[in-house]
Write a protein that holds these residues in place. Structure first.
Motif, PDB file in Angstrom:
ATOM      1  N   ARG A 164       0.813  -1.211   0.000  1.00 26.01           N
ATOM      2  CA  ARG A 164       0.000   0.000   0.000  1.00 26.01           C
ATOM      3  C   ARG A 164       0.852   1.269   0.000  1.00 26.01           C
ATOM      4  O   ARG A 164       0.382   2.339   0.350  1.00 26.01           O
TER       5      ARG A 164
ATOM      6  N   ARG B 206       2.505   4.352  -1.684  1.00 30.45           N
ATOM      7  CA  ARG B 206       2.079   5.111  -2.855  1.00 30.45           C
ATOM      8  C   ARG B 206       3.263   5.489  -3.721  1.00 30.45           C
ATOM      9  O   ARG B 206       3.119   5.909  -4.845  1.00 30.45           O
TER      10      ARG B 206
ATOM     11  N   ASN C  11     -19.476   3.921   2.606  1.00 29.85           N
ATOM     12  CA  ASN C  11     -18.688   4.431   3.721  1.00 29.85           C
ATOM     13  C   ASN C  11     -17.552   5.348   3.262  1.00 29.85           C
ATOM     14  O   ASN C  11     -16.431   5.254   3.748  1.00 29.85           O
TER      15      ASN C  11
ATOM     16  N   ALA D 183     -15.398   8.479   3.237  1.00 27.81           N
ATOM     17  CA  ALA D 183     -15.088   9.521   4.224  1.00 27.81           C
ATOM     18  C   ALA D 183     -15.202  10.879   3.550  1.00 27.81           C
ATOM     19  O   ALA D 183     -14.549  11.127   2.534  1.00 27.81           O
TER      20      ALA D 183
ATOM     21  N   ARG E  79      -7.945   6.055   8.569  1.00 27.92           N
ATOM     22  CA  ARG E  79      -8.454   5.182   7.506  1.00 27.92           C
ATOM     23  C   ARG E  79      -7.414   4.884   6.440  1.00 27.92           C
ATOM     24  O   ARG E  79      -7.698   4.137   5.488  1.00 27.92           O
ATOM     25  N   ASN E  80      -6.232   5.475   6.626  1.00 28.78           N
ATOM     26  CA  ASN E  80      -5.142   5.272   5.663  1.00 28.78           C
ATOM     27  C   ASN E  80      -5.578   5.579   4.230  1.00 28.78           C
ATOM     28  O   ASN E  80      -5.428   4.775   3.319  1.00 28.78           O
ATOM     29  N   ILE E  81      -6.155   6.756   4.063  1.00 25.77           N
ATOM     30  CA  ILE E  81      -6.550   7.216   2.735  1.00 25.77           C
ATOM     31  C   ILE E  81      -5.831   8.529   2.445  1.00 25.77           C
ATOM     32  O   ILE E  81      -5.382   9.211   3.369  1.00 25.77           O
ATOM     33  N   SER E  82      -5.716   8.863   1.167  1.00 28.44           N
ATOM     34  CA  SER E  82      -4.924  10.046   0.834  1.00 28.44           C
ATOM     35  C   SER E  82      -5.780  11.236   0.421  1.00 28.44           C
ATOM     36  O   SER E  82      -5.256  12.268   0.033  1.00 28.44           O
ATOM     37  N   CYS E  83      -7.104  11.094   0.499  1.00 29.55           N
ATOM     38  CA  CYS E  83      -7.942  12.255   0.183  1.00 29.55           C
ATOM     39  C   CYS E  83      -9.337  12.116   0.785  1.00 29.55           C
ATOM     40  O   CYS E  83      -9.804  11.009   1.064  1.00 29.55           O
ATOM     41  N   VAL E  84      -9.978  13.260   0.978  1.00 28.37           N
ATOM     42  CA  VAL E  84     -11.352  13.292   1.504  1.00 28.37           C
ATOM     43  C   VAL E  84     -12.162  14.273   0.647  1.00 28.37           C
ATOM     44  O   VAL E  84     -11.824  15.457   0.584  1.00 28.37           O
ATOM     45  N   PRO E  85     -13.216  13.797  -0.024  1.00 31.25           N
ATOM     46  CA  PRO E  85     -14.052  14.715  -0.797  1.00 31.25           C
ATOM     47  C   PRO E  85     -14.763  15.704   0.127  1.00 31.25           C
ATOM     48  O   PRO E  85     -15.216  15.332   1.213  1.00 31.25           O
TER      49      PRO E  85
ATOM     50  N   ILE F 228     -15.326   7.010  -5.127  1.00 27.76           N
ATOM     51  CA  ILE F 228     -13.988   7.505  -5.424  1.00 27.76           C
ATOM     52  C   ILE F 228     -13.167   6.399  -6.083  1.00 27.76           C
ATOM     53  O   ILE F 228     -13.246   5.238  -5.687  1.00 27.76           O
TER      54      ILE F 228
ATOM     55  N   SER G 276      -9.363   5.549  -6.818  1.00 25.33           N
ATOM     56  CA  SER G 276      -7.984   5.976  -6.559  1.00 25.33           C
ATOM     57  C   SER G 276      -7.065   5.359  -7.603  1.00 25.33           C
ATOM     58  O   SER G 276      -7.437   4.407  -8.305  1.00 25.33           O
ATOM     59  N   LEU G 277      -5.861   5.880  -7.681  1.00 28.59           N
ATOM     60  CA  LEU G 277      -4.900   5.310  -8.624  1.00 28.59           C
ATOM     61  C   LEU G 277      -4.580   3.859  -8.255  1.00 28.59           C
ATOM     62  O   LEU G 277      -4.359   3.030  -9.126  1.00 28.59           O
TER      63      LEU G 277
ATOM     64  N   ASP H 246      -6.694   1.768  -7.014  1.00 27.04           N
ATOM     65  CA  ASP H 246      -7.816   0.948  -7.519  1.00 27.04           C
ATOM     66  C   ASP H 246      -7.590   0.597  -8.991  1.00 27.04           C
ATOM     67  O   ASP H 246      -7.804  -0.542  -9.418  1.00 27.04           O
TER      68      ASP H 246
HETATM   69  P1  ADP Z   1      -3.990   5.899  -3.289  1.00 30.26           P
HETATM   70  O1  ADP Z   1      -3.470   4.613  -2.735  1.00 30.26           O
HETATM   71  O2  ADP Z   1      -4.139   5.892  -4.782  1.00 30.26           O
HETATM   72  O3  ADP Z   1      -3.321   7.131  -2.777  1.00 30.26           O
HETATM   73  P2  ADP Z   1      -6.049   6.040  -1.319  1.00 30.26           P
HETATM   74  O4  ADP Z   1      -5.061   5.668  -0.291  1.00 30.26           O
HETATM   75  O5  ADP Z   1      -6.731   7.352  -1.161  1.00 30.26           O
HETATM   76  O6  ADP Z   1      -5.464   6.037  -2.786  1.00 30.26           O
HETATM   77  O7  ADP Z   1      -7.120   4.917  -1.466  1.00 30.26           O
HETATM   78  C1  ADP Z   1      -6.991   3.649  -0.875  1.00 30.26           C
HETATM   79  C2  ADP Z   1      -8.340   2.942  -0.966  1.00 30.26           C
HETATM   80  O8  ADP Z   1      -9.297   3.668  -0.196  1.00 30.26           O
HETATM   81  C3  ADP Z   1      -8.900   2.872  -2.386  1.00 30.26           C
HETATM   82  O9  ADP Z   1      -9.509   1.609  -2.564  1.00 30.26           O
HETATM   83  C4  ADP Z   1      -9.927   3.985  -2.450  1.00 30.26           C
HETATM   84  O10 ADP Z   1     -11.024   3.667  -3.288  1.00 30.26           O
HETATM   85  C5  ADP Z   1     -10.371   4.127  -1.012  1.00 30.26           C
HETATM   86  N1  ADP Z   1     -10.625   5.529  -0.643  1.00 30.26           N
HETATM   87  C6  ADP Z   1      -9.932   6.623  -1.026  1.00 30.26           C
HETATM   88  N2  ADP Z   1     -10.447   7.752  -0.492  1.00 30.26           N
HETATM   89  C7  ADP Z   1     -11.498   7.355   0.257  1.00 30.26           C
HETATM   90  C8  ADP Z   1     -12.467   8.043   1.071  1.00 30.26           C
HETATM   91  N3  ADP Z   1     -12.432   9.372   1.213  1.00 30.26           N
HETATM   92  N4  ADP Z   1     -13.408   7.298   1.690  1.00 30.26           N
HETATM   93  C9  ADP Z   1     -13.435   5.958   1.557  1.00 30.26           C
HETATM   94  N5  ADP Z   1     -12.580   5.265   0.819  1.00 30.26           N
HETATM   95  C10 ADP Z   1     -11.608   5.933   0.168  1.00 30.26           C
END
Ligand code: ADP
Length: 315
Positions: free
Chosen positions: A134, A136, A190, A192, A210-216, A299, A301-302, A304
């Motif tokens: 995971r 990036r 779900n 975020a 949540r280990n995500i890189s963006c929030v709409p 969403i 993501s790259l 995905d």
């Molecule tokens: P990347 O690894 O490309 O930087 P993210 O870490 O943001 O992307 O995304 C990791 C996973 O979480 C992906 O499967 C993506 O669809 C999901 N994701 C990204 N942003 C959100 C969010 N705001 N809420 C829920 N799920 C998310």
């Protein structure tokens, strides 16, 4: 027939990645800013901003070894640390990049595995490693045959790989005719989100947890207004002024550099091939899926996209 084409397109792209190496992705001439782990964290922020970069490899000059990658996640960890240990705030401006791992431990963050790959290896392997951990971004680290010393050649990102695929595989990406919905590409439950008035700190914690890189960012009717990205925190803590984090997302977004790429959207009915067209032409870091009324659906993501292109079964 469409599915047969799709399978062929995916196979061709995978074959392409198997015969290209990390070295192939880079232009003949490029710059790489490497930061010494003795540098103060606050100074590193200014260097990132002045050079319009959002990550940098770290170098330990005491051991002459590569020491990991500095990214926006590290700054988010520093912010978390400040929230958990406010009494330590006065010490923050003395922290050096070498303290980042201790900060990570102190807040109980799961360390991002710093894998590096040799740039001579097939890109396919680098991509798989990236998806597995995971991460990036992956540093390309080569070894000097004579001295046995390591050196960092460059850093490869999901964005760069997708761009490289898109630019060199137009004949294959047109075969990817299934839509985002048909592929169930991305996340739709779900999700975020935050509002313009949400405190930046809340959004940062959401991203860390949540280990995500963006929030709409949406309005009260679920209409998409913007996207807050991990890199957006860098201008917020510039100069070591963490107080600005008490402000709203709306204020934070105003600090975005002028050349920031903007947000990209798509619909559930867009074909993956069309998404690759967007990647080919623009600096896309993710796509927000919206309906005809610009209401948020999900969403993509790259990671995905990369996971589908590399790992989905084709037979
Ligand atoms: P990347 O690894 O490309 O930087 P993210 O870490 O943001 O992307 O995304 C990791 C996973 O979480 C992906 O499967 C993506 O669809 C999901 N994701 C990204 N942003 C959100 C969010 N705001 N809420 C829920 N799920 C998310």
């Amino acid at each position: 027939v469409a599915d047969k084409d799709e399978a062929q397109g995916l196979k061709n792209i995978r074959d392409f990645l198997k015969v290209r190496t990390g070295y192939d992705v880079f232009p003949l001439s490029f710059r790489l800013i490497v930061l010494d782990t003795d540098l103060l964290i606050n100074k590193s922020l200014n260097i990132m901003i002045q050079n319009s970069i959002v990550s940098a490899p770290l170098w330990d000059s005491h051991t002459s070894r590569f020491a990991g990658l500095l990214t926006a996640t590290d700054y988010m960890n520093v912010i978390q640390y400040y929230c958990q240990f406010p009494e330590e705030m006065s010490k923050l401006d003395q922290f050096r990049l070498s303290s980042l791992r201790d900060i990570e431990k102190a807040i109980g963050a799961v360390p991002i595995e710093t894998i590096s790959v040799n740039p001579l290896l097939p890109l396919y392997e680098a991509c798989k490693g990236m998806l597995k951990t995971r991460a990036r971004r992956i540093p390309l680290v080569d070894k000097d045959d004579e001295t046995g010393r390591e050196w960092v050649v460059s850093v490869i990102t999901q964005y760069r790989i997708l761009k490289f695929i898109a630019v060199n595989n137009e004949h294959n990406t047109v075969l990817l005719k299934r839509t985002v919905r048909e592929l169930n590409l991305g996340t739709y439950t779900n999700v975020a989100t935050a509002q313009m008035t949400s405190p930046v700190l809340d959004v940062i914690q959401m991203m860390v947890h949540r280990n995500i890189s963006c929030v709409p960012i949406i309005d009260k009717d679920n209409r998409l207004l913007n996207v807050f990205e991990a890199v957006d925190i860098i201008p917020c803590i510039k100069g070591g002024v963490y107080e600005e984090l008490a402000g709203s997302v709306g204020d934070a977004l105003l600090r975005r550099p002028e050349d920031s790429p903007g947000i990209y959207t798509c619909s559930e009915h867009d074909r993956l091939g069309a998404i690759f067209d967007t990647v080919r032409k623009s600096r896309v870091h993710r796509l927000v899926v919206v309906d005809d009324e610009n209401k948020l659906k999900g969403i993509v993501s790259l990671s995905d996209i990369l996971a589908y292109v590399l790992l989905s079964p084709v037979d």
